[in-house]
Design an enzyme around this catalytic site. Structure first.
Site, PDB file in Angstrom:
ATOM      1  N   HIS A 279       1.012  -1.134  -0.169  1.00  0.00           N
ATOM      2  CA  HIS A 279       0.343  -0.047   0.135  1.00  0.00           C
ATOM      3  C   HIS A 279       0.204   1.031   0.316  1.00  0.00           C
ATOM      4  O   HIS A 279       1.663   1.066   0.569  1.00  0.00           O
ATOM      5  CB  HIS A 279      -1.054  -0.102   1.363  1.00  0.00           C
ATOM      6  CG  HIS A 279      -1.907   0.790   1.304  1.00  0.00           C
ATOM      7  ND1 HIS A 279      -3.002  -0.460   0.637  1.00  0.00           N
ATOM      8  CD2 HIS A 279      -2.517   1.971   1.525  1.00  0.00           C
ATOM      9  CE1 HIS A 279      -4.338   0.582   0.511  1.00  0.00           C
ATOM     10  NE2 HIS A 279      -3.705   2.460   1.223  1.00  0.00           N
TER      11      HIS A 279
ATOM     12  N   ASP B  55     -13.510   2.512   7.701  1.00  0.00           N
ATOM     13  CA  ASP B  55     -12.148   3.397   6.697  1.00  0.00           C
ATOM     14  C   ASP B  55     -13.120   3.630   5.412  1.00  0.00           C
ATOM     15  O   ASP B  55     -12.993   4.758   5.438  1.00  0.00           O
ATOM     16  CB  ASP B  55     -11.519   1.969   6.115  1.00  0.00           C
ATOM     17  CG  ASP B  55     -10.427   3.043   5.797  1.00  0.00           C
ATOM     18  OD1 ASP B  55     -10.228   4.114   5.923  1.00  0.00           O
ATOM     19  OD2 ASP B  55     -10.172   2.866   4.206  1.00  0.00           O
TER      20      ASP B  55
ATOM     21  N   SER C  45      -6.283   3.759   8.749  1.00  0.00           N
ATOM     22  CA  SER C  45      -6.706   3.488   7.679  1.00  0.00           C
ATOM     23  C   SER C  45      -6.440   2.116   6.612  1.00  0.00           C
ATOM     24  O   SER C  45      -7.037   1.167   6.616  1.00  0.00           O
ATOM     25  CB  SER C  45      -6.998   5.015   6.324  1.00  0.00           C
ATOM     26  OG  SER C  45      -7.442   4.860   5.398  1.00  0.00           O
TER      27      SER C  45
ATOM     28  N   LYS D   8      -7.824  -1.771   6.458  1.00  0.00           N
ATOM     29  CA  LYS D   8      -7.975  -2.004   5.176  1.00  0.00           C
ATOM     30  C   LYS D   8      -6.845  -3.226   5.116  1.00  0.00           C
ATOM     31  O   LYS D   8      -7.363  -4.746   4.688  1.00  0.00           O
ATOM     32  CB  LYS D   8      -7.521  -0.784   4.242  1.00  0.00           C
ATOM     33  CG  LYS D   8      -8.307  -0.294   4.084  1.00  0.00           C
ATOM     34  CD  LYS D   8      -8.513   0.431   2.959  1.00  0.00           C
ATOM     35  CE  LYS D   8      -7.066   1.261   2.635  1.00  0.00           C
ATOM     36  NZ  LYS D   8      -7.673   2.700   3.028  1.00  0.00           N
TER      37      LYS D   8
HETATM   38  N1  URA Z   1      -4.123   6.188   1.733  1.00  0.00           N
HETATM   39  C1  URA Z   1      -5.207   5.193   2.564  1.00  0.00           C
HETATM   40  O1  URA Z   1      -5.571   3.784   2.405  1.00  0.00           O
HETATM   41  N2  URA Z   1      -5.689   5.909   3.699  1.00  0.00           N
HETATM   42  C2  URA Z   1      -5.356   7.250   3.799  1.00  0.00           C
HETATM   43  O2  URA Z   1      -5.722   7.884   4.750  1.00  0.00           O
HETATM   44  C3  URA Z   1      -3.962   7.130   3.331  1.00  0.00           C
HETATM   45  C4  URA Z   1      -3.598   6.869   1.917  1.00  0.00           C
END
Ligand code: URA
Length: 434
Positions: A82, A161, A183, A187
Protein backbone atom coordinates in the site's frame (compact mmCIF):
# COMPACT_ATOMS: atom_id res chain seq x y z
CA UNK A 1 -22.35 6.35 26.21
CA UNK A 2 -23.17 8.99 23.64
CA UNK A 3 -21.36 10.59 20.73
CA UNK A 4 -21.55 14.13 22.13
CA UNK A 5 -19.52 13.13 25.19
CA UNK A 6 -16.97 11.43 22.94
CA UNK A 7 -16.62 14.50 20.70
CA UNK A 8 -16.29 16.73 23.77
CA UNK A 9 -13.59 14.51 25.26
CA UNK A 10 -11.45 14.56 22.10
CA UNK A 11 -12.15 18.27 21.61
CA UNK A 12 -10.74 18.81 25.12
CA UNK A 13 -7.58 16.79 24.29
CA UNK A 14 -8.46 13.79 26.49
CA UNK A 15 -7.69 10.16 25.66
CA UNK A 16 -10.59 8.03 24.35
CA UNK A 17 -11.13 4.53 25.72
CA UNK A 18 -11.36 1.35 23.64
CA UNK A 19 -15.13 1.25 24.31
CA UNK A 20 -15.64 4.85 23.17
CA UNK A 21 -13.69 4.27 19.96
CA UNK A 22 -15.64 1.07 19.24
CA UNK A 23 -18.93 2.88 19.96
CA UNK A 24 -18.06 5.58 17.40
CA UNK A 25 -16.94 3.12 14.70
CA UNK A 26 -19.95 0.86 15.14
CA UNK A 27 -22.40 3.78 15.24
CA UNK A 28 -20.94 5.52 12.21
CA UNK A 29 -20.77 2.33 10.15
CA UNK A 30 -24.45 1.61 10.97
CA UNK A 31 -25.49 5.19 10.16
CA UNK A 32 -26.59 5.75 13.79
CA UNK A 33 -24.05 8.57 14.06
CA UNK A 34 -24.59 11.43 11.61
CA UNK A 35 -21.95 12.66 9.16
CA UNK A 36 -21.73 16.05 10.90
CA UNK A 37 -21.01 14.39 14.27
CA UNK A 38 -18.41 12.09 12.73
CA UNK A 39 -16.91 15.13 10.98
CA UNK A 40 -16.61 16.95 14.32
CA UNK A 41 -14.86 13.99 15.94
CA UNK A 42 -12.53 13.43 12.97
CA UNK A 43 -11.59 17.12 13.01
CA UNK A 44 -10.91 16.91 16.77
CA UNK A 45 -8.66 13.86 16.15
CA UNK A 46 -6.94 15.73 13.32
CA UNK A 47 -6.25 18.75 15.56
CA UNK A 48 -5.47 17.01 18.86
CA UNK A 49 -3.98 13.70 17.70
CA UNK A 50 -4.25 10.29 19.32
CA UNK A 51 -2.02 8.26 21.60
CA UNK A 52 -0.49 5.05 20.20
CA UNK A 53 -3.05 3.09 22.21
CA UNK A 54 -5.96 5.07 20.75
CA UNK A 55 -4.62 4.66 17.20
CA UNK A 56 -4.30 0.91 17.68
CA UNK A 57 -7.85 0.66 19.06
CA UNK A 58 -9.16 2.77 16.17
CA UNK A 59 -7.38 0.53 13.65
CA UNK A 60 -8.72 -2.68 15.17
CA UNK A 61 -12.26 -1.29 15.46
CA UNK A 62 -12.17 -0.21 11.79
CA UNK A 63 -10.69 -3.54 10.66
CA UNK A 64 -13.49 -5.40 12.47
CA UNK A 65 -16.26 -3.11 11.19
CA UNK A 66 -16.87 -5.65 8.42
CA UNK A 67 -15.59 -9.06 7.42
CA UNK A 68 -11.99 -10.16 7.80
CA UNK A 69 -10.94 -11.97 4.67
CA UNK A 70 -9.58 -15.45 5.29
CA UNK A 71 -6.90 -16.19 2.73
CA UNK A 72 -5.61 -19.28 4.52
CA UNK A 73 -7.18 -21.54 1.88
CA UNK A 74 -4.59 -20.21 -0.55
CA UNK A 75 -1.92 -21.93 1.54
CA UNK A 76 0.63 -19.31 0.61
CA UNK A 77 2.18 -16.30 2.23
CA UNK A 78 0.18 -13.32 1.01
CA UNK A 79 2.18 -10.09 0.91
CA UNK A 80 0.23 -6.88 0.49
CA UNK A 81 1.43 -3.45 -0.61
CA UNK A 82 0.00 0.00 0.00
CA UNK A 83 1.12 3.56 -0.54
CA UNK A 84 0.34 6.57 1.60
CA UNK A 85 -0.42 8.35 -1.66
CA UNK A 86 1.26 10.48 -4.23
CA UNK A 87 1.10 12.23 -7.58
CA UNK A 88 1.78 10.13 -10.67
CA UNK A 89 1.96 7.08 -8.43
CA UNK A 90 1.24 4.16 -10.76
CA UNK A 91 3.50 1.80 -8.77
CA UNK A 92 0.79 -0.79 -7.93
CA UNK A 93 -0.16 -1.17 -11.61
CA UNK A 94 3.41 -2.17 -12.42
CA UNK A 95 4.73 -3.75 -9.25
CA UNK A 96 1.90 -6.17 -8.48
CA UNK A 97 1.80 -8.02 -11.83
CA UNK A 98 5.60 -7.97 -11.76
CA UNK A 99 5.92 -9.73 -8.40
CA UNK A 100 2.99 -12.03 -9.28
CA UNK A 101 4.97 -13.10 -12.36
CA UNK A 102 7.70 -14.22 -9.93
CA UNK A 103 5.31 -16.31 -7.85
CA UNK A 104 4.32 -13.83 -5.12
CA UNK A 105 0.52 -14.16 -4.76
CA UNK A 106 -1.20 -10.77 -4.90
CA UNK A 107 -4.64 -10.10 -3.33
CA UNK A 108 -4.89 -6.32 -3.46
CA UNK A 109 -7.66 -4.01 -2.37
CA UNK A 110 -6.94 -0.49 -3.63
CA UNK A 111 -8.39 2.94 -3.04
CA UNK A 112 -9.76 5.76 -5.14
CA UNK A 113 -8.10 9.15 -5.49
CA UNK A 114 -7.90 11.12 -2.26
CA UNK A 115 -7.33 14.89 -2.23
CA UNK A 116 -4.73 15.82 -4.84
CA UNK A 117 -3.38 12.24 -4.99
CA UNK A 118 -4.53 9.63 -7.48
CA UNK A 119 -5.95 6.19 -6.68
CA UNK A 120 -5.22 2.82 -8.30
CA UNK A 121 -8.92 1.92 -8.60
CA UNK A 122 -9.69 4.99 -10.74
CA UNK A 123 -6.72 4.12 -12.94
CA UNK A 124 -7.82 0.49 -13.36
CA UNK A 125 -11.36 1.62 -14.19
CA UNK A 126 -9.97 3.72 -17.04
CA UNK A 127 -9.34 0.38 -18.81
CA UNK A 128 -12.64 -0.37 -20.60
CA UNK A 129 -14.47 -3.34 -19.05
CA UNK A 130 -12.16 -3.84 -16.06
CA UNK A 131 -14.21 -4.70 -12.98
CA UNK A 132 -12.96 -3.63 -9.58
CA UNK A 133 -16.20 -4.60 -7.79
CA UNK A 134 -16.09 -8.41 -7.90
CA UNK A 135 -17.38 -10.49 -4.98
CA UNK A 136 -15.14 -11.96 -2.35
CA UNK A 137 -15.24 -15.57 -3.60
CA UNK A 138 -14.26 -14.53 -7.12
CA UNK A 139 -11.50 -12.35 -5.66
CA UNK A 140 -9.96 -15.31 -3.80
CA UNK A 141 -10.57 -17.65 -6.78
CA UNK A 142 -8.72 -15.22 -9.05
CA UNK A 143 -5.70 -15.24 -6.77
CA UNK A 144 -5.83 -19.04 -6.74
CA UNK A 145 -6.19 -19.26 -10.50
CA UNK A 146 -3.75 -16.68 -11.87
CA UNK A 147 -1.88 -15.48 -8.76
CA UNK A 148 -3.27 -11.93 -8.76
CA UNK A 149 -6.45 -9.94 -8.25
CA UNK A 150 -6.82 -6.17 -7.82
CA UNK A 151 -10.14 -4.80 -6.61
CA UNK A 152 -11.73 -1.77 -4.95
CA UNK A 153 -12.98 -1.45 -1.41
CA UNK A 154 -16.53 -2.39 -2.46
CA UNK A 155 -16.50 -5.64 -0.55
CA UNK A 156 -17.56 -5.55 3.07
CA UNK A 157 -13.95 -5.11 4.20
CA UNK A 158 -13.23 -2.27 6.64
CA UNK A 159 -16.45 -0.40 5.68
CA UNK A 160 -15.77 2.11 8.48
CA UNK A 161 -12.55 3.13 6.71
CA UNK A 162 -14.42 3.56 3.43
CA UNK A 163 -16.83 6.03 5.10
CA UNK A 164 -14.22 7.85 7.16
CA UNK A 165 -11.80 8.07 4.20
CA UNK A 166 -14.46 9.79 2.05
CA UNK A 167 -15.46 12.03 4.97
CA UNK A 168 -11.85 13.10 5.63
CA UNK A 169 -11.42 13.93 1.98
CA UNK A 170 -14.48 16.19 2.04
CA UNK A 171 -13.51 18.09 5.24
CA UNK A 172 -9.73 18.54 4.66
CA UNK A 173 -8.68 16.06 7.33
CA UNK A 174 -6.39 13.79 5.36
CA UNK A 175 -2.87 14.64 6.60
CA UNK A 176 -3.00 13.10 10.06
CA UNK A 177 -0.76 10.31 11.37
CA UNK A 178 -3.42 8.45 13.45
CA UNK A 179 -6.01 8.77 10.68
CA UNK A 180 -3.67 7.60 7.90
CA UNK A 181 -2.14 4.80 10.01
CA UNK A 182 -5.55 3.45 11.06
CA UNK A 183 -6.98 3.80 7.55
CA UNK A 184 -4.18 1.85 5.90
CA UNK A 185 -3.62 -0.79 8.57
CA UNK A 186 -7.36 -1.51 9.07
CA UNK A 187 -7.69 -2.25 5.34
CA UNK A 188 -4.58 -4.41 5.35
CA UNK A 189 -5.72 -6.38 8.40
CA UNK A 190 -9.23 -6.86 6.94
CA UNK A 191 -7.94 -7.98 3.57
CA UNK A 192 -6.11 -10.90 5.12
CA UNK A 193 -2.46 -10.35 4.20
CA UNK A 194 0.11 -11.77 6.62
CA UNK A 195 2.94 -9.50 5.47
CA UNK A 196 2.82 -5.91 4.36
CA UNK A 197 5.15 -3.58 2.45
CA UNK A 198 4.25 0.10 2.74
CA UNK A 199 5.41 2.91 0.50
CA UNK A 200 5.48 5.93 2.82
CA UNK A 201 5.80 8.94 0.55
CA UNK A 202 7.56 12.12 1.72
CA UNK A 203 7.50 15.60 0.21
CA UNK A 204 5.22 18.32 -1.05
CA UNK A 205 3.17 15.81 -3.09
CA UNK A 206 2.70 13.48 -0.14
CA UNK A 207 0.60 13.71 3.00
CA UNK A 208 3.82 13.62 5.08
CA UNK A 209 5.90 16.67 4.19
CA UNK A 210 9.16 15.78 5.98
CA UNK A 211 11.22 12.71 6.82
CA UNK A 212 10.57 13.06 10.56
CA UNK A 213 6.76 12.87 10.29
CA UNK A 214 6.98 10.11 7.67
CA UNK A 215 9.24 8.15 10.05
CA UNK A 216 6.71 8.61 12.87
CA UNK A 217 3.89 7.39 10.60
CA UNK A 218 6.00 4.40 9.50
CA UNK A 219 6.86 3.45 13.09
CA UNK A 220 3.22 3.69 14.12
CA UNK A 221 2.13 1.37 11.28
CA UNK A 222 4.94 -1.10 12.03
CA UNK A 223 3.84 -1.21 15.67
CA UNK A 224 0.19 -1.77 14.77
CA UNK A 225 1.38 -4.52 12.40
CA UNK A 226 3.27 -6.18 15.27
CA UNK A 227 0.21 -6.14 17.53
CA UNK A 228 -1.93 -7.60 14.75
CA UNK A 229 0.81 -10.18 13.92
CA UNK A 230 1.38 -8.76 10.44
CA UNK A 231 5.04 -8.22 9.67
CA UNK A 232 5.30 -4.74 8.15
CA UNK A 233 8.16 -3.02 6.32
CA UNK A 234 8.01 0.68 5.41
CA UNK A 235 9.99 2.25 2.59
CA UNK A 236 10.20 6.04 2.62
CA UNK A 237 10.21 7.41 -0.93
CA UNK A 238 10.49 10.90 -2.33
CA UNK A 239 7.36 12.68 -3.56
CA UNK A 240 8.65 16.20 -4.16
CA UNK A 241 8.10 15.85 -7.90
CA UNK A 242 5.52 13.59 -9.60
CA UNK A 243 6.62 9.96 -9.97
CA UNK A 244 7.48 9.17 -13.58
CA UNK A 245 6.19 11.51 -16.27
CA UNK A 246 2.38 11.10 -16.42
CA UNK A 247 -0.34 12.33 -14.07
CA UNK A 248 -3.94 11.36 -14.86
CA UNK A 249 -5.75 8.06 -15.07
CA UNK A 250 -5.40 6.48 -18.50
CA UNK A 251 -2.18 8.46 -19.06
CA UNK A 252 -0.70 6.66 -16.05
CA UNK A 253 -2.01 3.29 -17.23
CA UNK A 254 -0.24 3.90 -20.55
CA UNK A 255 2.99 4.79 -18.71
CA UNK A 256 2.65 1.60 -16.63
CA UNK A 257 2.17 -0.51 -19.78
CA UNK A 258 5.24 1.07 -21.35
CA UNK A 259 7.21 0.39 -18.16
CA UNK A 260 6.22 -3.28 -18.27
CA UNK A 261 7.52 -3.29 -21.84
CA UNK A 262 10.91 -2.02 -20.72
CA UNK A 263 10.54 1.78 -20.93
CA UNK A 264 11.32 2.59 -17.29
CA UNK A 265 11.64 6.17 -15.94
CA UNK A 266 14.43 6.11 -13.38
CA UNK A 267 12.55 7.27 -10.27
CA UNK A 268 9.63 4.94 -10.95
CA UNK A 269 12.05 2.07 -11.53
CA UNK A 270 13.79 2.75 -8.19
CA UNK A 271 10.49 2.64 -6.28
CA UNK A 272 9.13 -0.44 -8.06
CA UNK A 273 12.34 -2.42 -7.59
CA UNK A 274 12.84 -1.46 -3.94
CA UNK A 275 9.27 -2.29 -2.88
CA UNK A 276 9.21 -5.45 -4.99
CA UNK A 277 12.50 -6.73 -3.63
CA UNK A 278 11.08 -6.54 -0.08
CA UNK A 279 7.78 -8.15 -1.15
CA UNK A 280 9.72 -11.09 -2.62
CA UNK A 281 11.76 -11.31 0.58
CA UNK A 282 8.66 -11.32 2.83
CA UNK A 283 7.05 -13.96 0.61
CA UNK A 284 10.03 -16.19 1.40
CA UNK A 285 11.19 -16.28 -2.21
CA UNK A 286 14.61 -14.65 -1.82
CA UNK A 287 16.52 -12.96 1.00
CA UNK A 288 18.95 -10.98 -1.10
CA UNK A 289 17.47 -7.60 -2.05
CA UNK A 290 19.83 -6.99 -4.99
CA UNK A 291 19.20 -10.49 -6.41
CA UNK A 292 15.47 -9.91 -6.10
CA UNK A 293 15.79 -6.71 -8.12
CA UNK A 294 17.67 -8.63 -10.83
CA UNK A 295 14.90 -11.24 -10.99
CA UNK A 296 12.35 -8.47 -11.44
CA UNK A 297 14.31 -6.86 -14.27
CA UNK A 298 14.60 -10.25 -15.92
CA UNK A 299 10.81 -10.65 -15.91
CA UNK A 300 10.41 -7.24 -17.47
CA UNK A 301 12.91 -8.09 -20.19
CA UNK A 302 11.45 -11.52 -20.97
CA UNK A 303 7.86 -10.22 -21.11
CA UNK A 304 6.57 -12.31 -18.19
CA UNK A 305 5.56 -9.25 -16.15
CA UNK A 306 3.66 -7.71 -19.07
CA UNK A 307 1.92 -11.05 -19.75
CA UNK A 308 0.84 -11.25 -16.11
CA UNK A 309 -0.64 -7.75 -16.40
CA UNK A 310 -2.55 -8.85 -19.53
CA UNK A 311 -3.79 -11.93 -17.70
CA UNK A 312 -5.00 -9.80 -14.77
CA UNK A 313 -6.87 -7.38 -17.04
CA UNK A 314 -8.47 -10.20 -19.05
CA UNK A 315 -9.46 -12.16 -15.96
CA UNK A 316 -11.32 -9.13 -14.56
CA UNK A 317 -13.22 -8.34 -17.72
CA UNK A 318 -10.92 -5.66 -19.17
CA UNK A 319 -10.44 -5.23 -22.90
CA UNK A 320 -6.86 -6.39 -23.48
CA UNK A 321 -6.73 -4.87 -26.97
CA UNK A 322 -6.14 -1.53 -25.17
CA UNK A 323 -3.19 -3.00 -23.30
CA UNK A 324 -1.73 -4.38 -26.50
CA UNK A 325 -2.30 -1.13 -28.37
CA UNK A 326 -2.31 1.92 -26.09
CA UNK A 327 -3.33 4.15 -29.00
CA UNK A 328 -6.86 2.81 -28.44
CA UNK A 329 -7.30 4.64 -25.12
CA UNK A 330 -9.67 7.64 -25.20
CA UNK A 331 -7.90 10.87 -26.02
CA UNK A 332 -8.61 14.44 -25.04
CA UNK A 333 -9.69 17.21 -27.42
CA UNK A 334 -6.84 19.58 -26.55
CA UNK A 335 -3.15 18.88 -25.97
CA UNK A 336 -1.18 22.02 -25.19
CA UNK A 337 2.63 22.02 -24.99
CA UNK A 338 4.54 24.18 -22.50
CA UNK A 339 7.84 25.73 -23.56
CA UNK A 340 10.93 26.64 -21.54
CA UNK A 341 11.33 30.40 -21.21
CA UNK A 342 15.05 30.15 -20.47
CA UNK A 343 18.16 27.97 -20.67
CA UNK A 344 19.13 26.17 -17.45
CA UNK A 345 18.18 23.24 -15.28
CA UNK A 346 14.82 22.13 -13.91
CA UNK A 347 15.03 22.97 -10.21
CA UNK A 348 11.49 22.15 -9.03
CA UNK A 349 8.25 20.54 -10.23
CA UNK A 350 5.98 20.79 -7.19
CA UNK A 351 4.10 17.48 -7.13
CA UNK A 352 1.19 18.77 -5.06
CA UNK A 353 0.60 21.67 -7.46
CA UNK A 354 0.75 19.32 -10.46
CA UNK A 355 -1.68 16.95 -8.67
CA UNK A 356 -4.08 19.83 -8.01
CA UNK A 357 -3.94 20.93 -11.64
CA UNK A 358 -4.69 17.37 -12.83
CA UNK A 359 -7.53 17.15 -10.32
CA UNK A 360 -9.00 20.46 -11.57
CA UNK A 361 -8.84 19.17 -15.15
CA UNK A 362 -11.13 16.31 -14.00
CA UNK A 363 -8.60 13.55 -13.22
CA UNK A 364 -9.68 13.58 -9.54
CA UNK A 365 -12.72 14.47 -7.48
CA UNK A 366 -13.50 17.76 -5.76
CA UNK A 367 -16.74 16.32 -4.31
CA UNK A 368 -16.97 12.65 -3.43
CA UNK A 369 -19.59 11.85 -6.11
CA UNK A 370 -17.79 13.70 -8.92
CA UNK A 371 -17.28 11.72 -12.11
CA UNK A 372 -13.68 11.20 -13.19
CA UNK A 373 -12.51 12.20 -16.65
CA UNK A 374 -10.15 9.32 -17.44
CA UNK A 375 -8.16 10.85 -20.28
CA UNK A 376 -7.23 14.30 -18.91
CA UNK A 377 -4.01 15.09 -17.08
CA UNK A 378 -0.44 16.23 -17.48
CA UNK A 379 2.54 14.65 -19.18
CA UNK A 380 5.93 16.00 -18.20
CA UNK A 381 8.82 15.98 -20.59
CA UNK A 382 11.49 16.76 -17.99
CA UNK A 383 12.43 15.80 -14.44
CA UNK A 384 14.17 17.81 -11.71
CA UNK A 385 17.89 18.35 -12.51
CA UNK A 386 17.41 17.85 -16.29
CA UNK A 387 19.09 20.41 -18.51
CA UNK A 388 16.76 22.52 -20.69
CA UNK A 389 17.21 24.96 -23.51
CA UNK A 390 14.94 27.90 -24.23
CA UNK A 391 11.78 26.96 -26.19
CA UNK A 392 12.20 23.27 -25.46
CA UNK A 393 8.95 21.47 -24.55
CA UNK A 394 8.67 20.95 -20.77
CA UNK A 395 5.38 19.07 -20.78
CA UNK A 396 1.83 18.86 -22.11
CA UNK A 397 -1.60 19.60 -20.71
CA UNK A 398 -4.28 17.10 -21.81
CA UNK A 399 -7.74 18.65 -21.46
CA UNK A 400 -11.23 18.48 -22.88
CA UNK A 401 -12.05 22.14 -22.35
CA UNK A 402 -10.13 24.74 -24.32
CA UNK A 403 -10.21 27.50 -21.70
CA UNK A 404 -9.17 25.08 -18.95
CA UNK A 405 -6.37 23.76 -21.17
CA UNK A 406 -5.00 27.29 -21.64
CA UNK A 407 -5.24 28.34 -17.99
CA UNK A 408 -3.73 25.04 -16.82
CA UNK A 409 -0.85 25.40 -19.29
CA UNK A 410 -0.14 28.86 -17.89
CA UNK A 411 -0.13 27.55 -14.31
CA UNK A 412 2.00 24.52 -15.20
CA UNK A 413 4.56 26.84 -16.76
CA UNK A 414 4.84 28.66 -13.42
CA UNK A 415 5.14 25.39 -11.46
CA UNK A 416 8.07 24.05 -13.49
CA UNK A 417 10.98 26.12 -12.20
CA UNK A 418 14.18 26.68 -14.15
CA UNK A 419 17.42 27.70 -12.46
CA UNK A 420 20.85 28.57 -13.80
CA UNK A 421 22.64 26.32 -11.34
CA UNK A 422 22.46 22.55 -11.61
CA UNK A 423 20.40 21.35 -8.60
CA UNK A 424 21.09 18.17 -6.66
CA UNK A 425 19.22 15.18 -8.07
CA UNK A 426 16.40 14.07 -5.75
CA UNK A 427 17.12 10.81 -3.90
CA UNK A 428 14.15 8.53 -4.65
CA UNK A 429 14.58 5.96 -1.89
CA UNK A 430 15.02 7.74 1.43
CA UNK A 431 15.19 4.81 3.87
CA UNK A 432 13.81 1.40 4.74
CA UNK A 433 12.32 0.88 8.22
CA UNK A 434 11.61 -2.63 9.44
N1 URA B 1 -4.15 5.81 1.87
C1 URA B 1 -5.13 5.28 2.63
O1 URA B 1 -5.57 4.15 2.41
N2 URA B 1 -5.57 5.99 3.67
C2 URA B 1 -5.12 7.21 3.95
O2 URA B 1 -5.56 7.79 4.90
C3 URA B 1 -4.11 7.78 3.13
C4 URA B 1 -3.64 7.05 2.09
Amino acid sequence: MNILDIIEKKRDKKELSKEEIEYFIKGYTNNDIADYQAAALVMAIFLNGMTKQETTELTLAMAHSGEILDLSKLNEIIVDKHSTGGVGDKVSLILLPLVASLGVPVAKMSGRGLGFTGGTVDKLESIPGYRTDIDMNTFVENVEKIGISMISQTLNLAPADKKIYALRDSISCVESIPLIASSIMSKKIASGAEKIVLDVTVGNGAFMKDVESATNLANEMIEIGKLAKRETICILTNMDEPLGYSVGNNLEVIEAIKFLNGNMPEDLKDVVLELGAYMIKLAGLGDNIEDNKKKMLENINNGKAFNKFLELIKNQGGDTSYIENVEKFDKVKYILPIYATDNGYISQINAKEVGKLACDLGAGRIKKDDKINYSVGIILNKKVSNKVIKDEILGYVHANDEEKAKSTAQKLKEIIKIDQEEPKKLETIIKVIQ
